[in-house]
Design an enzyme around this catalytic site. Structure first.
Site, PDB file in Angstrom:
ATOM      1  N   ASP A  58       0.812  -1.225   0.000  1.00  0.00           N
ATOM      2  CA  ASP A  58       0.000   0.000   0.000  1.00  0.00           C
ATOM      3  C   ASP A  58       0.843   1.271   0.000  1.00  0.00           C
ATOM      4  O   ASP A  58       0.412   2.297  -0.501  1.00  0.00           O
ATOM      5  CB  ASP A  58      -1.049   0.005   1.120  1.00  0.00           C
ATOM      6  CG  ASP A  58      -0.482  -0.304   2.476  1.00  0.00           C
ATOM      7  OD1 ASP A  58       0.603  -0.895   2.540  1.00  0.00           O
ATOM      8  OD2 ASP A  58      -1.120   0.042   3.480  1.00  0.00           O
ATOM      9  N   GLU A  81       9.723 -10.377  -2.530  1.00  0.00           N
ATOM     10  CA  GLU A  81      10.680  -9.288  -2.649  1.00  0.00           C
ATOM     11  C   GLU A  81      12.122  -9.751  -2.774  1.00  0.00           C
ATOM     12  O   GLU A  81      12.935  -9.094  -3.433  1.00  0.00           O
ATOM     13  CB  GLU A  81      10.545  -8.323  -1.470  1.00  0.00           C
ATOM     14  CG  GLU A  81       9.264  -7.485  -1.485  1.00  0.00           C
ATOM     15  CD  GLU A  81       8.101  -8.144  -0.777  1.00  0.00           C
ATOM     16  OE1 GLU A  81       8.237  -9.329  -0.392  1.00  0.00           O
ATOM     17  OE2 GLU A  81       7.062  -7.490  -0.612  1.00  0.00           O
ATOM     18  N   HIS A 146       0.541  -0.299  10.427  1.00  0.00           N
ATOM     19  CA  HIS A 146       0.946  -1.651  10.039  1.00  0.00           C
ATOM     20  C   HIS A 146       2.298  -1.534   9.318  1.00  0.00           C
ATOM     21  O   HIS A 146       2.639  -0.482   8.779  1.00  0.00           O
ATOM     22  CB  HIS A 146      -0.103  -2.299   9.140  1.00  0.00           C
ATOM     23  CG  HIS A 146      -0.344  -1.588   7.847  1.00  0.00           C
ATOM     24  ND1 HIS A 146      -1.012  -0.376   7.769  1.00  0.00           N
ATOM     25  CD2 HIS A 146       0.011  -1.894   6.582  1.00  0.00           C
ATOM     26  CE1 HIS A 146      -1.067   0.002   6.513  1.00  0.00           C
ATOM     27  NE2 HIS A 146      -0.449  -0.878   5.766  1.00  0.00           N
ATOM     28  N   HIS A 147       3.028  -2.620   9.349  1.00  0.00           N
ATOM     29  CA  HIS A 147       4.400  -2.689   8.794  1.00  0.00           C
ATOM     30  C   HIS A 147       5.445  -1.989   9.679  1.00  0.00           C
ATOM     31  O   HIS A 147       6.611  -1.921   9.298  1.00  0.00           O
ATOM     32  CB  HIS A 147       4.533  -2.124   7.374  1.00  0.00           C
ATOM     33  CG  HIS A 147       3.659  -2.771   6.347  1.00  0.00           C
ATOM     34  ND1 HIS A 147       3.046  -3.976   6.537  1.00  0.00           N
ATOM     35  CD2 HIS A 147       3.317  -2.379   5.083  1.00  0.00           C
ATOM     36  CE1 HIS A 147       2.340  -4.283   5.443  1.00  0.00           C
ATOM     37  NE2 HIS A 147       2.490  -3.339   4.557  1.00  0.00           N
ATOM     38  N   GLY A 445      27.492 -15.688  -2.595  1.00  0.00           N
ATOM     39  CA  GLY A 445      27.094 -17.086  -2.477  1.00  0.00           C
ATOM     40  C   GLY A 445      25.798 -17.341  -1.742  1.00  0.00           C
ATOM     41  O   GLY A 445      25.738 -18.152  -0.830  1.00  0.00           O
ATOM     42  N   ASP A 475      18.585 -28.953  -7.069  1.00  0.00           N
ATOM     43  CA  ASP A 475      17.247 -29.104  -6.495  1.00  0.00           C
ATOM     44  C   ASP A 475      17.129 -28.322  -5.186  1.00  0.00           C
ATOM     45  O   ASP A 475      16.135 -27.636  -4.935  1.00  0.00           O
ATOM     46  CB  ASP A 475      16.875 -30.586  -6.304  1.00  0.00           C
ATOM     47  CG  ASP A 475      17.967 -31.403  -5.622  1.00  0.00           C
ATOM     48  OD1 ASP A 475      19.031 -30.837  -5.290  1.00  0.00           O
ATOM     49  OD2 ASP A 475      17.754 -32.612  -5.406  1.00  0.00           O
ATOM     50  N   ASN A 502      20.016 -34.131  -7.180  1.00  0.00           N
ATOM     51  CA  ASN A 502      20.917 -35.029  -6.439  1.00  0.00           C
ATOM     52  C   ASN A 502      20.503 -35.122  -4.972  1.00  0.00           C
ATOM     53  O   ASN A 502      21.323 -35.315  -4.092  1.00  0.00           O
ATOM     54  CB  ASN A 502      22.383 -34.587  -6.586  1.00  0.00           C
ATOM     55  CG  ASN A 502      22.527 -33.088  -6.381  1.00  0.00           C
ATOM     56  OD1 ASN A 502      21.677 -32.465  -5.758  1.00  0.00           O
ATOM     57  ND2 ASN A 502      23.589 -32.512  -6.899  1.00  0.00           N
ATOM     58  N   GLY A 504      19.447 -33.133  -2.582  1.00  0.00           N
ATOM     59  CA  GLY A 504      19.840 -32.299  -1.445  1.00  0.00           C
ATOM     60  C   GLY A 504      20.903 -31.275  -1.772  1.00  0.00           C
ATOM     61  O   GLY A 504      21.177 -30.972  -2.930  1.00  0.00           O
ATOM     62  N   GLU A 508      27.004 -28.546   0.353  1.00  0.00           N
ATOM     63  CA  GLU A 508      27.054 -28.647   1.813  1.00  0.00           C
ATOM     64  C   GLU A 508      27.539 -30.031   2.234  1.00  0.00           C
ATOM     65  O   GLU A 508      28.363 -30.158   3.138  1.00  0.00           O
ATOM     66  CB  GLU A 508      25.669 -28.372   2.416  1.00  0.00           C
ATOM     67  CG  GLU A 508      25.009 -27.067   1.994  1.00  0.00           C
ATOM     68  CD  GLU A 508      25.717 -25.816   2.463  1.00  0.00           C
ATOM     69  OE1 GLU A 508      26.943 -25.832   2.594  1.00  0.00           O
ATOM     70  OE2 GLU A 508      25.034 -24.799   2.674  1.00  0.00           O
TER      71      GLU A 508
END
Lengths: 598, 598
Positions: A58, A81, A146-147, A445, A475, A502, A504, A508
């Site tokens: 708004d 956003e 609000h916000h 990254g 994925d 793969n 996952g 990591e």
């Protein structure tokens, strides 16, 4: 930048601003008035902006009215956003000589976008973040809107934004609006960093003089001090003389971000120096250039390339950015005594730093003085870098096979987006065709960046009549920002989206917790995504799963697929634990660093 | 809180801390050592935490090892960090007497989550944000690591977090770790606000004494000064006497957030005062309570309720939070001279403010003194609030029909989540069954919150053996955070997800730009979402589209549907321009405010 340079720069900025103000005053006195919203959009038009990203709220809708009504700028409504900020980043990277623009709403919207803005800061991408905020009266009286945080503190969001933008302007009246907007945009384009503008609802329709717009914004960086510059050139030439023709050029991130492609190319043509690139400097120089020798990533580098780079008598580094993943975990073996570093705002000659001597003005002069070395330099052989598709006995799609194979699929002018992590590391080794554009986020990254960034990249590619836009992501990463593929479909964009399935977070797993459940993800029906998220009738998109080398080859060789007439998603089934060579090497180095062995 | 109160509070905190330290010292000297990670998890276990939300990243994975190995705390891997923060918020709201916990990684992860944390601050939800950061050596040496801004400033993310959390702890050694963790958690539970903890990789496995854990953390708010409290009680009783039995209670947000349900209920049982709630106070008091009269929202209130509230001789407001949407755009017509306001850390008697006099200790004493008014108060009639399903001549699903109709579908102990915007306004009027829990984000109002929050709400509901978890959201809002439905499916949660398909941002259309394209969204195949995003074989979920009142009624009356054995999504086709009564009224008031007529 040190204090002296900062002072100099402040003075330069002041003088430029004074000059511009004077120019405006001497223009024929014309009293045309336009709204502040129109003023902003005019400036963006001058900067060649054709797409603005964001989400309505708004407090920003009065400004969105002006965007929607603008004849040449299109509103790209994103699903959220953060995705919008990533898209603006991708747009700016591919568009070049322009900026990315994202519009959000007070608090909820701007904070959702802040990680995308921080990424643009880290990676030096010019992005303007416009936040629609309450009216100037409300900003003064601070009712419990609000916000807000409910504590009457209306400046908290701005304080957060100050951490990740190079300049901010909080418009509170129409008098200073135009100068503030111009100051902000100048910072954005000169420094290639994000800036932050708050636009109160009631100011959107306030009228201000239009005449300033007649003077276009200057993207020229602060000039070098001629005496110091000349001294630096002499110093460099002395080293060059000592190097006995054995000089190489190493191109890095800031050569791209600070708009040095042309100057670097002139240098290479003139001198015939061998040239190498870092991961973040990839495609700054054509990888088909005859003197291009491949990618240098410290100890992760292919041995023959590593030797040629590290044993050169002199290394001319252009736009260097020595982050962990860009340098093979800080494993450069290049002594400072053999190095000249050109940066946007300083120069390093061996150990000596020259603040305020930027490469934009220095390099062309250096090139001129280096022309006499061409003959000698061209005698040094540079084996042209290529990457063959390996022969493997089984039909599984391995990383060792996949990346060289897709490399053969690329065409001139393709825009290639690689997600941070596995795809980035996989792509480092892959040579790309001339005039292709490679975008990735190796320093910051932030996973999820690539999918949403592809939206902006594809819009910019369409503007510039470039080739196909091709995304490589995993994925795990795609799940963060998946909804933005619906925006691509909606705007009739036709990227090819490769999703490595793969099971996952592959990068990591290799850094920590190889068999940990927290690195697993929920498997999705990848080939239903495009139809579920927007292509309701299934006519605008096509999806594929490839499980073997033969299926992959068949698809890549298919002319219709390759022509990219529709948006296409390719699910690539890969082994859970397989990973690219460079990523495995980086993970090993990381483990050694953690154990204190490096 | 003013300065005096802040000083008092600081002293109280200091004394409590000293007391706790002493208690620990006098414990049998037991030299058990545990890792800092285990210490944190033990504290969370004591706080009844069973789910931790987040996304893995290389800087937090050493901590995630401990979570994954923990016997009673489950790692809930989210699709992205904003969703994780929203989920932690939803978990804390429904779990009560516990906190929400979200774990992210340095920079990229924590900034992605910050808007969810800000929402928890604004709405007073206790959330602990743990950020896995580089090792203490790296934090000191500041190499150019991935996830940094590349400028050597490692404190920028913390500075951003300071804006939206009530307390922060940046662990840098093991010595202070336990006290810092305890300080942080105490702030979190006492003030019901988010706190921020950075956990360097190398500290995760450092060992510290476990004995502090034997003293549980205290959630008792600072005590009231007995003399002042007694004075305030007298002042209140004087007003009560003058009010001639015509006293009403108005329950608001902070009654829920500061754990006052029991005290308020005791007050109502003892006094029989009529009670009304604000939108943010909804379900603080059972809406089936015989003296419950409905919702008060300033000028948006149903006229008969409005009259009864505004004409009362005395209004006892408990936990008031006067935000725009919670007060019908600041249209309360209750004079301060007729009002007593009880808050968590101060009391207002007419115009007089008493800092440091909190309701947790004051209200039971007040209740005791008010018991004599029961007889008189109970004579004042309170028409029980109900909302009939209207008879409409056509079969279209209007807002006027939909909200009362789903109201009839609710059961005792259901957990009802309404998205900010249309669903929130729709739900304001709907009475809810006893022991049902209503969660919404009316003050902060970040769209997308509800879908991800439902994940946390459903997990908490399962823990507490509550009833069904039911989400109401719009197509526009769900697109922001849609991926989290896959996490629900993965964890065998079975919420019912109502998605109002009205082709865009309904609340925005009514606030501005009714026919603007920027308020349109890309339509999705809503009924394919659950199978695409996780229920690959289609056995765990069911999806429906209802286009008419008869289809809606048939579904709601279906026992299998109502039993919520699977995760279910209901796409509700509604008119693009139709909107709930309360939203239309709020939009009209907003327009008047903007035009300066209010």
């Amino acid at each position: 930048m040190d204090t002296a340079a900062r002072q100099l720069q402040a003075e330069v900025n002041r003088l430029q601003h004074e000059l511009q103000t004077l120019k405006v005053q001497y223009l024929n006195d014309d009293d045309e008035l336009i709204t502040i919203s129109e003023y902003i959009l005019k400036r963006l038009e001058q900067l060649n902006v054709t797409s603005i990203f964001g989400v309505p709220g708004d407090f920003n809708m009065p400004f969105l009215d002006f965007i929607e009504d603008h004849p040449t700028i299109e509103w790209i409504g994103n699903c959220n956003e953060l995705n919008a900020a990533y898209a603006a980043d991708g747009y700016a990277r591919v568009k070049e000589h322009s900026i990315g623009v994202v519009v959000t709403t007070f608090g909820v919207g701007e904070l959702s976008a802040i990680n995308g803005i921080a990424g643009a800061f880290s990676e030096m991408v010019p992005v303007l973040h416009i936040v629609g905020v309450p009216s100037t009266t409300q900003l003064k009286n601070k009712p419990m809107l609000h916000h807000t945080l409910g504590n009457g503190k209306f400046d908290v969001y701005t304080k957060a934004a100050e951490q990740v933008t190079i300049a901010q302007a909080m418009l509170m009246n129409k008098t200073q609006a135009a100068t503030e907007i111009d100051r902000l945009l100048t910072e954005c384009i000169v420094h290639a960093r994000p800036v932050y503008l708050t636009l109160p609802m009631d100011l959107t329709t306030e009228k201000i003089p239009a005449k300033r717009l007649k003077v276009e914004l200057s993207r020229t960086p602060p000039p070098n001090d001629p005496d110091v510059e000349s001294y630096v050139l002499d110093e460099i030439m002395e080293l060059v003389d000592d190097a006995k023709q054995d000089i190489i050029v190493l191109v890095d991130a800031c050569a791209i971000r600070h708009d040095m492609r042309q100057e670097v190319n002139d240098l290479l043509v003139t001198t015939q120096f061998p040239v190498y690139a870092t991961p973040m400097g990839k495609t700054a120089v054509s990888e088909e250039h005859e003197r291009y020798g491949g990618i240098y990533i410290g100890s992760i580098t292919h041995p023959s390339i590593k030797e040629r780079v590290e044993n050169a008598n002199l290394i001319l580094s252009i736009g260097g950015l020595k982050s962990d993943f860009n340098t093979g975990m800080f494993t450069y073996r290049i002594p400072a005594t053999h190095t000249i570093e050109l940066h946007s705002d300083h120069t390093l000659v061996r150990h000596a730093k020259f603040p305020g001597i930027g490469m934009k003005s220095l390099l062309p002069k250096l090139t001129e003085r280096l022309s006499k070395y061409q003959e000698g330099a061209s005698r040094i052989p540079v084996p042209h870098y290529k990457l063959d598709v390996p022969k493997e006995s089984d039909d599984k799609i391995s990383h060792a096979y996949f990346w060289p194979r897709v490399g053969k699929f690329f065409r001139k002018q393709d825009v290639i987006v690689a997600e941070t992590g596995t795809s980035n590391f996989g792509m480092m080794d892959v040579p790309m065709p001339e005039k292709s554009v490679f975008v990735s986020q190796i320093l910051y990254g932030s996973i999820g960046w690539a999918t949403a960034s592809t939206l902006g990249a594809a819009l910019a590619a369409r503007d510039k009549c470039l080739g196909r836009t091709i995304l490589f992501t995993g994925d795990g990463s795609m799940e963060l920002t998946v909804q933005e593929i619906s925006t691509m479909t909606h705007h009739n964009l036709t990227p090819i989206l490769f999703v490595l399935n793969n099971k996952g977070y592959n990068i990591e797993r290799h850094l920590h917790g190889l068999n940990r459940k927290y690195n697993d993800i929920v498997d999705w029906k990848w080939t239903s995504l495009l139809t579920t998220l927007g292509d309701l009738e299934g006519k605008m998109s096509k999806s594929y799963t490839v499980r073997s080398k033969s299926e992959l080859n068949k698809l890549l060789d298919d002319e219709e697929f390759a022509s990219a007439q529709k948006i296409q998603l390719v699910e690539v089934i890969m082994d859970k634990y397989d990973t690219p060579r460079a990523l495995q090497a980086a993970a090993d180095l990381t483990a050694k660093m953690a154990a204190g062995h490096l």
